[in-house]
Design a protein around this motif. Structure first.
Motif, PDB file in Angstrom:
ATOM      1  N   GLN A 147     -17.867  -9.291  15.744  1.00  0.00           N
ATOM      2  CA  GLN A 147     -16.501  -9.790  15.708  1.00  0.00           C
ATOM      3  C   GLN A 147     -15.568  -8.866  16.483  1.00  0.00           C
ATOM      4  O   GLN A 147     -15.870  -7.688  16.673  1.00  0.00           O
ATOM      5  CB  GLN A 147     -15.999  -9.864  14.258  1.00  0.00           C
ATOM      6  N   PRO A 148     -14.423  -9.390  16.916  1.00  0.00           N
ATOM      7  CA  PRO A 148     -13.435  -8.499  17.532  1.00  0.00           C
ATOM      8  C   PRO A 148     -12.822  -7.584  16.481  1.00  0.00           C
ATOM      9  O   PRO A 148     -12.788  -7.913  15.295  1.00  0.00           O
ATOM     10  CB  PRO A 148     -12.396  -9.463  18.091  1.00  0.00           C
ATOM     11  N   ARG A 149     -12.359  -6.431  16.925  1.00  0.00           N
ATOM     12  CA  ARG A 149     -11.600  -5.543  16.053  1.00  0.00           C
ATOM     13  C   ARG A 149     -10.112  -5.838  16.264  1.00  0.00           C
ATOM     14  O   ARG A 149      -9.661  -6.055  17.386  1.00  0.00           O
ATOM     15  CB  ARG A 149     -11.921  -4.076  16.357  1.00  0.00           C
ATOM     16  N   ILE A 150      -9.387  -5.861  15.169  1.00  0.00           N
ATOM     17  CA  ILE A 150      -7.972  -6.209  15.201  1.00  0.00           C
ATOM     18  C   ILE A 150      -7.138  -5.041  14.709  1.00  0.00           C
ATOM     19  O   ILE A 150      -7.658  -4.087  14.120  1.00  0.00           O
ATOM     20  CB  ILE A 150      -7.693  -7.462  14.346  1.00  0.00           C
ATOM     21  N   LEU A 151      -5.850  -5.118  14.956  1.00  0.00           N
ATOM     22  CA  LEU A 151      -4.908  -4.077  14.557  1.00  0.00           C
ATOM     23  C   LEU A 151      -4.091  -4.570  13.372  1.00  0.00           C
ATOM     24  O   LEU A 151      -3.612  -5.707  13.377  1.00  0.00           O
ATOM     25  CB  LEU A 151      -3.983  -3.747  15.733  1.00  0.00           C
ATOM     26  N   LEU A 152      -3.946  -3.745  12.356  1.00  0.00           N
ATOM     27  CA  LEU A 152      -3.093  -4.054  11.211  1.00  0.00           C
ATOM     28  C   LEU A 152      -2.060  -2.944  11.072  1.00  0.00           C
ATOM     29  O   LEU A 152      -2.394  -1.762  11.205  1.00  0.00           O
ATOM     30  CB  LEU A 152      -3.895  -4.162   9.916  1.00  0.00           C
ATOM     31  N   ALA A 153      -0.810  -3.316  10.812  1.00  0.00           N
ATOM     32  CA  ALA A 153       0.260  -2.318  10.722  1.00  0.00           C
ATOM     33  C   ALA A 153       1.309  -2.761   9.723  1.00  0.00           C
ATOM     34  O   ALA A 153       1.391  -3.931   9.340  1.00  0.00           O
ATOM     35  CB  ALA A 153       0.892  -2.089  12.097  1.00  0.00           C
ATOM     36  N   LYS A 154       2.127  -1.809   9.339  1.00  0.00           N
ATOM     37  CA  LYS A 154       3.195  -2.086   8.387  1.00  0.00           C
ATOM     38  C   LYS A 154       4.443  -2.622   9.078  1.00  0.00           C
ATOM     39  O   LYS A 154       5.408  -2.992   8.422  1.00  0.00           O
ATOM     40  CB  LYS A 154       3.522  -0.816   7.595  1.00  0.00           C
ATOM     41  N   ARG A 155       4.404  -2.656  10.416  1.00  0.00           N
ATOM     42  CA  ARG A 155       5.474  -3.293  11.183  1.00  0.00           C
ATOM     43  C   ARG A 155       4.855  -4.024  12.365  1.00  0.00           C
ATOM     44  O   ARG A 155       3.716  -3.753  12.745  1.00  0.00           O
ATOM     45  CB  ARG A 155       6.497  -2.260  11.659  1.00  0.00           C
ATOM     46  N   ALA A 156       5.601  -4.960  12.936  1.00  0.00           N
ATOM     47  CA  ALA A 156       5.081  -5.785  14.022  1.00  0.00           C
ATOM     48  C   ALA A 156       4.815  -4.948  15.266  1.00  0.00           C
ATOM     49  O   ALA A 156       5.592  -4.057  15.612  1.00  0.00           O
ATOM     50  CB  ALA A 156       6.064  -6.903  14.344  1.00  0.00           C
ATOM     51  N   VAL A 157       3.709  -5.255  15.930  1.00  0.00           N
ATOM     52  CA  VAL A 157       3.371  -4.630  17.209  1.00  0.00           C
ATOM     53  C   VAL A 157       3.149  -5.753  18.217  1.00  0.00           C
ATOM     54  O   VAL A 157       2.216  -6.550  18.078  1.00  0.00           O
ATOM     55  CB  VAL A 157       2.111  -3.755  17.099  1.00  0.00           C
ATOM     56  N   ASN A 158       4.015  -5.838  19.208  1.00  0.00           N
ATOM     57  CA  ASN A 158       3.905  -6.867  20.237  1.00  0.00           C
ATOM     58  C   ASN A 158       3.534  -6.295  21.600  1.00  0.00           C
ATOM     59  O   ASN A 158       2.947  -6.984  22.432  1.00  0.00           O
ATOM     60  CB  ASN A 158       5.224  -7.637  20.360  1.00  0.00           C
ATOM     61  N   THR A 159       3.895  -5.038  21.841  1.00  0.00           N
ATOM     62  CA  THR A 159       3.622  -4.379  23.123  1.00  0.00           C
ATOM     63  C   THR A 159       3.130  -2.966  22.855  1.00  0.00           C
ATOM     64  O   THR A 159       3.302  -2.434  21.737  1.00  0.00           O
ATOM     65  CB  THR A 159       4.895  -4.298  23.985  1.00  0.00           C
ATOM     66  N   PRO A 160       2.555  -2.300  23.846  1.00  0.00           N
ATOM     67  CA  PRO A 160       2.142  -0.910  23.651  1.00  0.00           C
ATOM     68  C   PRO A 160       3.290  -0.003  23.231  1.00  0.00           C
ATOM     69  O   PRO A 160       3.078   0.961  22.485  1.00  0.00           O
ATOM     70  CB  PRO A 160       1.584  -0.517  25.030  1.00  0.00           C
ATOM     71  N   ASP A 161       4.506  -0.303  23.672  1.00  0.00           N
ATOM     72  CA  ASP A 161       5.650   0.533  23.295  1.00  0.00           C
ATOM     73  C   ASP A 161       5.876   0.547  21.786  1.00  0.00           C
ATOM     74  O   ASP A 161       6.383   1.530  21.238  1.00  0.00           O
ATOM     75  CB  ASP A 161       6.925   0.034  23.996  1.00  0.00           C
ATOM     76  N   ASP A 162       5.489  -0.538  21.107  1.00  0.00           N
ATOM     77  CA  ASP A 162       5.665  -0.606  19.662  1.00  0.00           C
ATOM     78  C   ASP A 162       4.725   0.344  18.910  1.00  0.00           C
ATOM     79  O   ASP A 162       4.895   0.576  17.714  1.00  0.00           O
ATOM     80  CB  ASP A 162       5.432  -2.037  19.163  1.00  0.00           C
ATOM     81  N   LEU A 163       3.741   0.874  19.625  1.00  0.00           N
ATOM     82  CA  LEU A 163       2.795   1.810  19.007  1.00  0.00           C
ATOM     83  C   LEU A 163       3.264   3.261  19.089  1.00  0.00           C
ATOM     84  O   LEU A 163       2.695   4.133  18.426  1.00  0.00           O
ATOM     85  CB  LEU A 163       1.429   1.704  19.687  1.00  0.00           C
ATOM     86  N   ALA A 222      -1.936  -4.366   2.335  1.00  0.00           N
ATOM     87  CA  ALA A 222      -1.205  -3.096   2.436  1.00  0.00           C
ATOM     88  C   ALA A 222      -0.477  -2.973   3.767  1.00  0.00           C
ATOM     89  O   ALA A 222       0.528  -2.267   3.871  1.00  0.00           O
ATOM     90  CB  ALA A 222      -2.165  -1.916   2.261  1.00  0.00           C
ATOM     91  N   ALA A 223      -0.981  -3.651   4.797  1.00  0.00           N
ATOM     92  CA  ALA A 223      -0.343  -3.673   6.118  1.00  0.00           C
ATOM     93  C   ALA A 223      -0.205  -5.136   6.501  1.00  0.00           C
ATOM     94  O   ALA A 223      -1.170  -5.761   6.938  1.00  0.00           O
ATOM     95  CB  ALA A 223      -1.186  -2.910   7.132  1.00  0.00           C
ATOM     96  N   LYS A 224       0.965  -5.690   6.333  1.00  0.00           N
ATOM     97  CA  LYS A 224       1.149  -7.141   6.360  1.00  0.00           C
ATOM     98  C   LYS A 224       1.235  -7.752   7.749  1.00  0.00           C
ATOM     99  O   LYS A 224       1.321  -8.967   7.891  1.00  0.00           O
ATOM    100  CB  LYS A 224       2.407  -7.510   5.570  1.00  0.00           C
ATOM    101  N   PHE A 225       1.223  -6.928   8.800  1.00  0.00           N
ATOM    102  CA  PHE A 225       1.238  -7.459  10.161  1.00  0.00           C
ATOM    103  C   PHE A 225      -0.160  -7.323  10.764  1.00  0.00           C
ATOM    104  O   PHE A 225      -0.707  -6.221  10.832  1.00  0.00           O
ATOM    105  CB  PHE A 225       2.280  -6.738  11.018  1.00  0.00           C
ATOM    106  N   VAL A 226      -0.721  -8.449  11.172  1.00  0.00           N
ATOM    107  CA  VAL A 226      -2.081  -8.498  11.719  1.00  0.00           C
ATOM    108  C   VAL A 226      -1.984  -8.908  13.182  1.00  0.00           C
ATOM    109  O   VAL A 226      -1.543 -10.010  13.504  1.00  0.00           O
ATOM    110  CB  VAL A 226      -2.945  -9.508  10.942  1.00  0.00           C
ATOM    111  N   MET A 227      -2.383  -8.003  14.061  1.00  0.00           N
ATOM    112  CA  MET A 227      -2.302  -8.243  15.501  1.00  0.00           C
ATOM    113  C   MET A 227      -3.675  -8.570  16.086  1.00  0.00           C
ATOM    114  O   MET A 227      -4.609  -7.788  15.936  1.00  0.00           O
ATOM    115  CB  MET A 227      -1.721  -7.010  16.225  1.00  0.00           C
TER     116      MET A 227
END
Length: 325
Positions: A147-163, A222-227
């Protein structure tokens, strides 16, 4: 533990098999570290079931679920020592001993699962697997994309700058650390079983992992944003201590190899079938799913390839050879 001690322990196990009465059932301890119910856990359980059905009164697999034997590094080291004979998880961990495997951990190397399967069938992969067997005494019986690996975070990530500056959990694999540093995060190493608590308390703000494994561990709670970065394609493999394998009778070796191949075929099909449904389950349970534009992430990740090869993280030219498959 030094190499002589490892060889002694592995040799002792092999001797115990060779001197056992022909009628005695031989039991192999099989370790994993993924959450109970995750895709990898179910794949390991399927392998154990196949072997136990076919081994009769001659061969049995004792599958130890979760992190009862420790984290992945712990289990691999126990397998090298011979106290655990088998292990099933991602191939990525072997990059700690054979640098060629590190390329599996570098985001956006593989175009899709078919591309990854081409690599697993290539001479490039075969050479890395043989080095692992010769240098560390570990024989890979089978491997497959999952399966692909996905990113989970406590805030939205739309671009690399958000990281930028985000506290990111990474496993104890050097390439993961370097990749997420290149993407702008502040990586922290936590065991898989500690991630939920780390996210809940703010020790880390983001993590990543295979779709089914993150869902089974309830990380989306625990991290409600799934990218849907799909930055890596995960693998599943089954490996055995080579001394233990060599000590088995040929018919028992064949049972292990065939069961491992069938498990790999199953886990690939199952992984692909489950991905979209599992992501939808996360959304149904309150997560916000974001399908990001991967290209900006791709460009940023690829900036680090030359540095990785220059510093020996994986052999020079390997990444380009894989891209050409």
């Amino acid at each position: 533990m030094n190499m002589l001690r490892k060889l002694a322990l592995a040799g002792a196990f092999a001797m115990s098999l060779m001197t056992a009465p022909a009628s005695a059932q031989q039991t192999l301890t099989f370790g994993g570290s993924d959450a109970v119910g995750s895709l990898f856990d179910r794949a390991n359980a399927k392998f154990a079931e196949l072997v136990n059905q076919r081994g009769g009164d001659k061969l049995r697999i004792n599958y130890i679920q979760g992190e009862q034997l420790g984290n992945d590094i712990d289990v691999i080291q126990q397998m090298m020592q011979g106290s655990v004979q088998m292990y099933g998880d991602v191939l990525d961990w072997y990059g700690n001993w054979v640098p060629d495997f590190n390329v599996l951990n570098w985001g956006f190397t593989f175009r899709d699962s078919d591309h990854l399967e081409k690599f697993l069938a290539s001479d490039l992969y075969a050479a890395a697997a043989e080095r692992l067997r010769k240098e560390q005494g570990l024989r890979i019986l089978s491997a497959a994309s999952t399966q692909p690996r996905i990113l989970l975070a406590k805030r939205a990530v739309n671009t690399p700058d958000d990281l930028n500056g985000i506290k990111m959990r990474v496993p104890e694999i050097r390439t993961y650390l370097l990749l997420w540093q290149a993407l702008g995060t502040k990586p922290s190493r936590l065991a898989w079983a500690e991630i939920f608590l780390g996210l809940s308390t703010g020790t880390v703000e983001a993590t990543e992992g295979p779709v089914s494994a993150t869902y089974a561990a309830k990380l989306h709670q625990a991290a409600k944003f799934v990218m849907r970065t799909d930055h890596l394609l995960s693998t599943h493999h089954i490996t055995i201590n080579d001394a233990a394998y060599q000590a088995l009778e040929p018919d028992l070796q064949q049972i292990l190899v065939q069961a491992a191949k069938e498990t790999s075929a199953w886990v690939r099909r199952q992984g692909e079938a489950e991905t979209e449904q599992v992501v939808q389950n996360m959304a149904n349970e309150g997560a916000t799913v974001i399908k990001v534009d991967r290209e900006p992430f791709v460009r940023k990740a690829l900036e680090g390839v030359a540095e990785m090869e220059k510093t020996g993280v994986w052999p020079a030219g390997l990444w380009e050879k894989i891209r050409g498959l």
